[in-house]
Design an enzyme around this catalytic site. Sequence first.
Site, PDB file in Angstrom:
ATOM      1  N   LYS A 137      40.764  58.289  41.131  1.00 43.51           N
ATOM      2  CA  LYS A 137      41.573  57.256  41.891  1.00 43.51           C
ATOM      3  C   LYS A 137      43.043  57.869  41.639  1.00 43.51           C
ATOM      4  CE  LYS A 137      43.495  52.800  42.887  1.00 43.51           C
ATOM      5  NZ  LYS A 137      43.564  51.578  42.392  1.00 43.51           N
ATOM      6  N   GLY A 179      48.434  43.534  43.215  1.00 45.17           N
ATOM      7  CA  GLY A 179      48.432  42.510  42.271  1.00 45.17           C
ATOM      8  C   GLY A 179      49.153  41.180  42.951  1.00 45.17           C
ATOM      9  N   ALA A 230      44.238  47.108  46.836  1.00 46.76           N
ATOM     10  CA  ALA A 230      45.554  46.440  46.659  1.00 46.76           C
ATOM     11  C   ALA A 230      45.593  45.222  47.376  1.00 46.76           C
ATOM     12  CB  ALA A 230      46.571  47.603  46.325  1.00 46.76           C
ATOM     13  N   GLY A 231      46.116  44.029  46.662  1.00 47.50           N
ATOM     14  CA  GLY A 231      46.848  42.959  47.419  1.00 47.50           C
ATOM     15  C   GLY A 231      45.941  41.985  47.986  1.00 47.50           C
ATOM     16  N   ASN A 286      40.914  43.989  42.050  1.00 42.75           N
ATOM     17  CA  ASN A 286      40.958  43.638  40.626  1.00 42.75           C
ATOM     18  C   ASN A 286      41.655  42.232  40.227  1.00 42.75           C
ATOM     19  OD1 ASN A 286      41.447  43.749  37.831  1.00 42.75           O
ATOM     20  ND2 ASN A 286      42.292  45.846  37.665  1.00 42.75           N
ATOM     21  N   THR A 287      42.794  42.197  40.672  1.00 44.46           N
ATOM     22  CA  THR A 287      43.599  40.784  40.216  1.00 44.46           C
ATOM     23  C   THR A 287      42.895  39.492  40.632  1.00 44.46           C
ATOM     24  OG1 THR A 287      45.743  42.132  40.062  1.00 44.46           O
ATOM     25  CG2 THR A 287      45.930  39.851  40.130  1.00 44.46           C
TER      26      THR A 287
END
Lengths: 70, 260
Positions: free
Chosen positions: B98, B159, B185-186, B207-208
Site C-alpha cells: 500500500k 482517521g 481513509a476517513g 481502520n480508525t
Amino acid sequence: MALLKINGIDKTYASGAMPATLADLLTQMNIDAATVVAEIDGAIVPRQAFADTRLADGMTLELVRFVPGG
Amino acid sequence: MNDMLKIADREFHSRLLVGTGKFASNAAMDAAMDASGAEIVTVALRRVDIENENDNMLAAIDRARYLLLPNTSGARDAAEAVRLARLARAASGIHWVKLEVTPDPYYLLPDGEETLKAAQTLVQDGFVVLPYMNADPILARKLQDVGCATVMPLASPIGSNQGLKMRASIEIIIEQATVPVVVDAGLGAPSHAAEAMEMGADAVLVNTAIATAENPVKMAIAFKLAVEAGRMSYQAGLAAQSTHASASSPLTGFLRNEQK
C-alpha cells in the site's frame, strides 16, 4: 574502540567486544531475528544472511519491524 | 455467491480491508479482524526500539488467513516510499504494497507527484502497488496507466471519520477505472462504507473507525454488513430519484366519494 550506528544511535564497543555478525548483534540485543529486517549502509540484508554478515567499525545499521498501521 | 474482488492475480471474498493500527491490544486487533471477515490487513514498518523490548505484532496475525499488506506510511517522498516497500518485501516476502507518500503531517494528504513516481519504480520492480491517493480522477488514470493494481482514493483525511467528503470526484474515478477502486481513509461509520459501495466502489479500507470504537468487534461486524449491503445494493441497481412524491399505494379505490 569500535562504533556502530544503529537506528540513528551511536553504539560504541570496547575493542574486541563488538558482535562479530548481524545475528550475534541481534542475540546480544535480545531481538528476535525472525521479526526484523535489516539494512547495512543502505543495502538490505536478507534474513538468511544475518549469520554470515560480518559487522565492521563505522557501519550504519537500520533494524526495522512490522508494527500496527492503517 | 460468485462476486469476488480481484486484485492483481488474487481473488478475495471480502470487500472490506482493515488496518491494524490504534487497537488497544493485539488481542483486540485479532478479535476485530476475525469479526470483520477481512482477508487483507495493512501493517506499517518502523525502526526497532533498540533501548526497549519490542512487541511482535505479527505473532498475533494468522498469515495463512490474512494477506499482509505493508504500507509505506511515514514516507515523505518517492525515494523513502520505495525504500520502505523494499524493506517490507524483505521482511515479509510479500510483494504487495500500500503505497502512501504523505509529506504533510497535519492533514496527511498524499503527494500525487511523488506517489506516481514511486508507483512507476515499484511496478517495474515487480510490486503489486495499491496507491493511496487524493480523489483526483486524472491522477487515478495515470496510476492505473503505470500499472497499479488498484487506485485508493481517500474519502476524507486519514482517521478523521468524516465520511465521503470527496464523493463527486470518487464517482468519476469509479466511472473511469479499469482497476478496482478501494475507498480508503476517513470512512467513520458503516453508513459511509455502505454509501461508497453503493456508488460502485469495489472495496473499502477501514481502520480508525473500527479500532477506536467503544466495541471494536461489534463495529467490525457492522462494517462487514454495511459493505455487503452496499455491494448488494449496487448490484441490484438503485431505483430512480425524483423531485416529487410518487405514491407507493394505489391511487384508486379510496374510501370516499369523489366530488364532482
